[in-house]
Scaffold this active site. Structure first.
Site, PDB file in Angstrom:
ATOM      1  CD  GLU A 238      12.532   3.626   9.052  1.00 14.76           C
ATOM      2  OE1 GLU A 238      12.465   4.638   9.798  1.00 14.76           O
ATOM      3  OE2 GLU A 238      12.631   3.677   7.821  1.00 14.76           O
TER       4      GLU A 238
ATOM      5  N   GLY B 288       6.568   4.785   8.564  1.00 16.16           N
ATOM      6  CA  GLY B 288       5.747   5.991   8.614  1.00 16.16           C
ATOM      7  C   GLY B 288       5.827   6.615   9.994  1.00 16.16           C
ATOM      8  CB  SER B 289       3.686   9.093  11.631  1.00 15.63           C
ATOM      9  OG  SER B 289       2.442   8.445  11.505  1.00 15.63           O
ATOM     10  CB  THR B 290       5.842   7.450  16.304  1.00 17.14           C
ATOM     11  OG1 THR B 290       7.231   7.325  15.965  1.00 17.14           O
ATOM     12  CG2 THR B 290       5.612   6.815  17.664  1.00 17.14           C
ATOM     13  CD  GLU B 291      -0.991  10.637  14.839  1.00 16.52           C
ATOM     14  OE1 GLU B 291      -0.167  11.297  14.167  1.00 16.52           O
ATOM     15  OE2 GLU B 291      -2.194  10.913  14.926  1.00 16.52           O
TER      16      GLU B 291
ATOM     17  N   GLY C 154       2.139   4.030  13.429  1.00 16.20           N
ATOM     18  CA  GLY C 154       2.771   2.765  13.828  1.00 16.20           C
ATOM     19  C   GLY C 154       2.044   2.134  15.011  1.00 16.20           C
TER      20      GLY C 154
ATOM     21  CB  CYS D 119      12.473   8.552   9.823  1.00 14.37           C
ATOM     22  SG  CYS D 119      13.322   7.453   8.716  1.00 14.37           S
TER      23      CYS D 119
ATOM     24  CE  LYS E  70      -2.006   2.932   2.168  1.00 16.10           C
ATOM     25  NZ  LYS E  70      -1.818   4.373   1.862  1.00 16.10           N
TER      26      LYS E  70
ATOM     27  CD  GLU F  85       9.549  12.266  12.683  1.00 20.76           C
ATOM     28  OE1 GLU F  85       8.434  11.720  12.780  1.00 20.76           O
ATOM     29  OE2 GLU F  85      10.534  11.727  12.155  1.00 20.76           O
TER      30      GLU F  85
HETATM   31  P1  ADP Z   1       2.581  10.898   7.532  1.00 24.23           P
HETATM   32  O1  ADP Z   1       1.909  11.280   8.817  1.00 24.23           O
HETATM   33  O2  ADP Z   1       3.972  11.376   7.465  1.00 24.23           O
HETATM   34  O3  ADP Z   1       1.758  11.164   6.300  1.00 24.23           O
HETATM   35  P2  ADP Z   1       1.723   8.272   7.939  1.00 24.23           P
HETATM   36  O4  ADP Z   1       2.309   7.463   9.013  1.00 24.23           O
HETATM   37  O5  ADP Z   1       0.384   8.897   8.153  1.00 24.23           O
HETATM   38  O6  ADP Z   1       2.780   9.353   7.567  1.00 24.23           O
HETATM   39  O7  ADP Z   1       1.632   7.457   6.589  1.00 24.23           O
HETATM   40  C1  ADP Z   1       2.481   6.398   6.219  1.00 24.23           C
HETATM   41  C2  ADP Z   1       1.642   5.342   5.529  1.00 24.23           C
HETATM   42  O8  ADP Z   1       0.676   4.847   6.456  1.00 24.23           O
HETATM   43  C3  ADP Z   1       0.840   5.820   4.319  1.00 24.23           C
HETATM   44  O9  ADP Z   1       0.844   4.805   3.327  1.00 24.23           O
HETATM   45  C4  ADP Z   1      -0.534   6.013   4.892  1.00 24.23           C
HETATM   46  O10 ADP Z   1      -1.564   5.904   3.931  1.00 24.23           O
HETATM   47  C5  ADP Z   1      -0.613   4.866   5.875  1.00 24.23           C
HETATM   48  N1  ADP Z   1      -1.608   5.016   6.940  1.00 24.23           N
HETATM   49  C6  ADP Z   1      -2.098   6.151   7.472  1.00 24.23           C
HETATM   50  N2  ADP Z   1      -3.003   5.880   8.434  1.00 24.23           N
HETATM   51  C7  ADP Z   1      -3.085   4.530   8.526  1.00 24.23           C
HETATM   52  C8  ADP Z   1      -3.822   3.625   9.347  1.00 24.23           C
HETATM   53  N3  ADP Z   1      -4.665   4.048  10.262  1.00 24.23           N
HETATM   54  N4  ADP Z   1      -3.611   2.300   9.169  1.00 24.23           N
HETATM   55  C9  ADP Z   1      -2.728   1.858   8.248  1.00 24.23           C
HETATM   56  N5  ADP Z   1      -2.025   2.656   7.447  1.00 24.23           N
HETATM   57  C10 ADP Z   1      -2.185   3.972   7.564  1.00 24.23           C
END
Ligand code: ADP
Length: 505
Positions: A275, A253-256, A258, A309, A199, A407
């Protein structure tokens, strides 16, 4: 360069690709999303639309997972001899190189990064990890283990381990290095014998779709081994993380998010690797080669517009050299040419999206309100529709400021002097963060460098350098920066299960 997109000269490959419908790739076929929904992809330098992509949701994810499941369970991929599997992965690397120019242009159009950087870093690093992992396909091995079993005296056993593919993997990737993150994920999963549902980030799906098209046209992978579902995070990412037939999810992606992934994965306790974010310290001692440290610290934060990151976003410089360092970095910041990534003279492009623009400019304002002093940059500008934030240096920052704690993921560095050369104290300041991804230490004293490196709680420590990556070097985080490692042979643990077999002789 034979075509024009939004006044940029682009290769035929890019213009042909952009003129086509962007569909999902499931079971070896291009298909529309079941809902028929789409989302728009923009050029971050102008805010103008450059593509429309299928917006996958849980129904499409389900189809993709079933295709990957069928491909895995039927042995379509695992039954291919590992040397042949390795050759296929190597050839994907060659295909990336063959299409280097158009992939670099797509990356720049979609993400905003300078096309020169995408061509010099993102694309070659993507093909390189394919080749590195191609070699590992034949080297994923178990061990023989001498066992004693004290409760069966006199019995003899032969015990060994098998390292087997974990199965169907869901891979969710971010927008900061779209092609490279795809390569970091695909290469080890394919080497280990897994099948994949990928994805891409909704902000930057184009290079992933183009590479998938290239792979599909090559006929290298059996149907269902690679599936790509574009879509929004909650609509497509979340159901992938939660899907009961997915054995493992790999997320960058983001810790949130994650943390959301780990919750979603709990239903079937699928394996998870993450990561995540960082707030990496750059520590400069007074004995360092100060010019090299200034250049290194500037690149540590400004490379990829700070959208890394491992960006060196907290700068600690000894008070004896603090002014020289902040002035030097500020001078570099002011000299960086900000503009559209597709302009070959641009050194820093726009941030990826309006959301990031609002977030980063908000941090700049909050930094000012909290008493930080801007010594360079601080400007941001979206009047043209693009999301431009100029490289920014803050001094007079301290550990309590939001700017220093959170961050930012933008080109903003927070500088703080230190006076005491006590390594415990320096390490404690450097470790004063929830993250633990990377750090760099700048000194000529090898003893100080190694002692401090050992005290820093992060997955990577660079000495007299920053942002040095290689396919063979494991990368990942301590603390809230993640679980597991990407790259190196270490990443293969993410994609394999270990089976112990014992024979009573
Ligand atoms: P940023 O905040 O920097 O945009 P994200 O962590 O939101 O980074 O995004 C990284 C990836 O995680 C993207 O492919 C995004 O579509 C996906 N993503 C965002 N929210 C969710 C979620 N709730 N569950 C799974 N994947 C998600």
């Amino acid at each position: 360069m034979d075509a024009t997109i939004l006044n940029y000269n682009v290769s035929d490959g890019v213009s042909n690709f952009l003129s086509k419908n962007k569909q999902l790739y499931i079971d070896g076929k291009w298909v529309d999303s079941k809902s028929g929904k789409t989302f728009e992809v923009e050029d971050p330098a102008t805010g103008k639309q450059i593509a429309t992509c299928a917006a996958g949701d849980s129904n499409d994810i389900d189809l993709a997972v079933k295709a990957a499941r069928k491909a895995f369970d039927s042995g379509k991929w695992t039954s291919i001899p590992t040397n042949e599997r390795g050759k296929i992965i190597w050839k994907i690397g060659d295909l990336i190189d063959k299409h280097a120019e158009e992939l670099a242009q797509l990356e720049s159009l979609d993400n905003g990064k300078p096309v020169t950087i995408a061509g010099a870093a993102d694309v070659p690093l993507s093909s390189d990890i394919m080749r590195y992992m191609a070699g590992w396909a034949t080297k994923i091995e178990g061990e023989t283990i001498p066992i004693s079993v004290p409760y069966t005296p006199g019995a003899q056993y032969h015990s060994y381990t098998l390292r087997e593919p974990v199965g169907v993997v869901g891979q969710i990737i971010p927008w900061n290095f779209p092609l490279l993150m795809m390569a970091w994920k695909l290469a080890p999963a394919l080497a280990a014998g897994c099948t994949i549902v990928l994805k891409p980030a909704e902000q930057t799906p184009l290079s992933a779709l183009r590479l998938t098209e290239i792979i599909n046209d090559s006929g290298l992978l059996p149907e269902g081994v690679l599936n790509v579902v574009t879509g929004l995070g909650e609509a497509a990412g979340a159901p992938l993380a939660a899907h009961p037939e997915v054995d493992k999810v790999a997320f960058t992606g983001s810790t949130e998010v994650g943390k959301l992934i780990t919750q979603a994965s709990a239903g079937n306790l699928k394996k998870v690797s993450l990561e995540l974010g960082g707030k990496s310290p750059t520590i400069i001692f007074p004995d360092a080669d100060v010019d090299a440290a200034i250049a290194g610290a500037a690149s540590a934060i400004f490379f990829n517009h700070g959208q890394c990151c491992c960006a060196g976003s907290r700068l600690f410089a000894h008070e004896k050299i603090f002014e020289k360092v902040t002035e030097g970095i500020s001078k570099i910041a002011e000299g960086i040419k900000v503009g559209p990534g597709m302009d070959t003279s641009t050194e820093m492009g726009p941030l990826v999206s309006d959301e990031q623009f609002q977030k980063v400019s908000g941090y700049i304002e909050s930094g000012k309100q909290e008493g930080g002093e801007i010594v360079a940059g601080g400007k941001y500008d979206n009047a043209s529709g693009g999301h431009f934030v100029h490289p920014t240096v803050f001094s007079k920052t301290n550990a309590d400021m939001t700017l220093v704690k959170e961050e930012i993921f933008g080109p903003v560095v927070c500088a703080q002097p230190f006076s005491d050369e006590n390594l415990e104290k320096i390490a404690s300041e450097a470790n004063n963060t929830n993250f633990g991804l990377a750090a760099s230490i700048w000194t000529k004293n090898i003893s100080v460098a190694h002692k401090l490196a050992a005290k820093i709680r992060s997955g990577t420590v660079w000495i007299n350098c920053h942002n040095i990556f290689d396919a063979s070097l494991p990368f990942g985080g301590y603390k809230e920066s993640g679980w597991g490692r990407e790259m190196g042979h270490e990443v293969l643990k993410n994609y394999t299960e270990l089976k112990a077999i014992t024979v009573n002789l």
